[in-house]
Design an enzyme around this catalytic site. Structure first.
Site, mmCIF file in Angstrom:
data_model
loop_
_atom_site.group_PDB
_atom_site.id
_atom_site.type_symbol
_atom_site.label_atom_id
_atom_site.label_comp_id
_atom_site.label_asym_id
_atom_site.label_seq_id
_atom_site.Cartn_x
_atom_site.Cartn_y
_atom_site.Cartn_z
ATOM 1 N N ASN A 186 -33.152 33.243 -80.882
ATOM 2 C CA ASN A 186 -32.724 33.559 -79.271
ATOM 3 C C ASN A 186 -33.581 34.649 -79.168
ATOM 4 O O ASN A 186 -34.118 35.389 -80.033
ATOM 5 C CB ASN A 186 -31.200 33.867 -79.279
ATOM 6 C CG ASN A 186 -30.599 32.657 -78.918
ATOM 7 O OD1 ASN A 186 -30.724 31.663 -79.508
ATOM 8 N ND2 ASN A 186 -29.328 33.010 -78.565
HETATM 9 CA CA CA Z 1 -25.189 31.002 -77.547
#
Ligand code: CA
Ligand code: CTP
Length: 218
Positions: free
Chosen positions: A34
């Site tokens: 991420n």
């Molecule tokens: Ca997530």
């Protein structure tokens, strides 16, 4: 510093903080991750320590210095982060700021080569939900706080997330602007009592204010 009793509103308290991304290896040279600088989580860990708390910071791969007075445990994957977070219990509060990768693949020990037969198929497996696990643990900290990076119907998503994960508070983070990697943040605190809207401010200020709010609650 060691040997001297901590001073401050959070003296004698132990607080777990997760921060940064996780990296889920695909092969020795590639990973799924991420987008997260770790800045907000590190600032929160530092602000809690500044109020005298003993802080265990479980950090994914980030390029940040450890804040003064904070004990840091470095991890790479979501499963390592889950294990390190569980190992840090008991705690008086847990603040889960990490941007955990939702999925992992079965990593291969060999680098995947372009073989002329088209791209590889990656089979994704869902990672454990660290926040939900800590919130459901027999040793659940009395105050469990999650973050929710959202675009669109931010508050609705945050209210649903708070219930689904069993968190006491969700700090809803509007990431539709330039928050990711930047120095400012725009947050809303979702609790059982309702929603508090905080003005956009530097991440350090969000951290200091949240640390005071945690001290009020404990
Ligand atoms: Ca997530
Ligand atoms: N979180 C976690 N473990 C996971 C995923 C998320 O601990 N495997 C925590 C994050 O640290 C954060 C909160 O859960 O405090 C919300 O993360 P978010 O990614 O917004 O929630 P998800 O349930 O993964 O939902 P989404 O589908 O929106 O990504």
């Amino acid at each position: 510093s060691h040997g001297r009793p901590a001073q401050g509103r959070l003296a004698g308290r132990h607080i777990l903080v997760t921060a940064g991304p996780t990296h889920e290896p695909i092969d020795p040279v590639r990973y799924i991750a991420n987008r997260s600088s770790g800045k907000q989580g590190f600032a929160i860990a530092g602000a809690l320590a500044a109020l005298g708390a003993r802080v265990t910071l479980v950090a994914g791969p980030v390029a940040l210095a450890t804040p003064p007075g904070v004990t840091r445990v470095d991890v790479e994957t979501a499963r390592e982060m889950a294990a390190a977070a569980a190992a840090a219990l008991p705690a008086d509060a847990a603040v889960m700021v990490a941007a955990v990768a939702d999925w992992r693949t079965e990593a291969t020990g060999q680098k995947i080569k372009k073989d002329g037969k088209g791209p590889p198929m990656l089979t994704l497996t869902e990672n454990p939900d660290i926040l939900a696990t800590i919130a459901g643990d027999a040793r659940r900290p009395p105050l469990v706080i999650g973050f929710a990076a959202e675009t669109g119907d931010m508050i609705e998503h945050a209210i649903a997330k708070r219930a689904r994960k069993g968190a006491d508070w969700i700090v809803a983070n509007d990431v539709s602007g330039d928050v990711m990697g930047g120095d400012d943040n725009s947050v809303h605190i979702v609790t059982a009592q309702g929603v508090e809207h905080w003005d956009r401010m530097p991440k350090d200020q969000v951290a200091a204010r949240l640390a005071e709010r945690i001290a009020d609650a404990l």
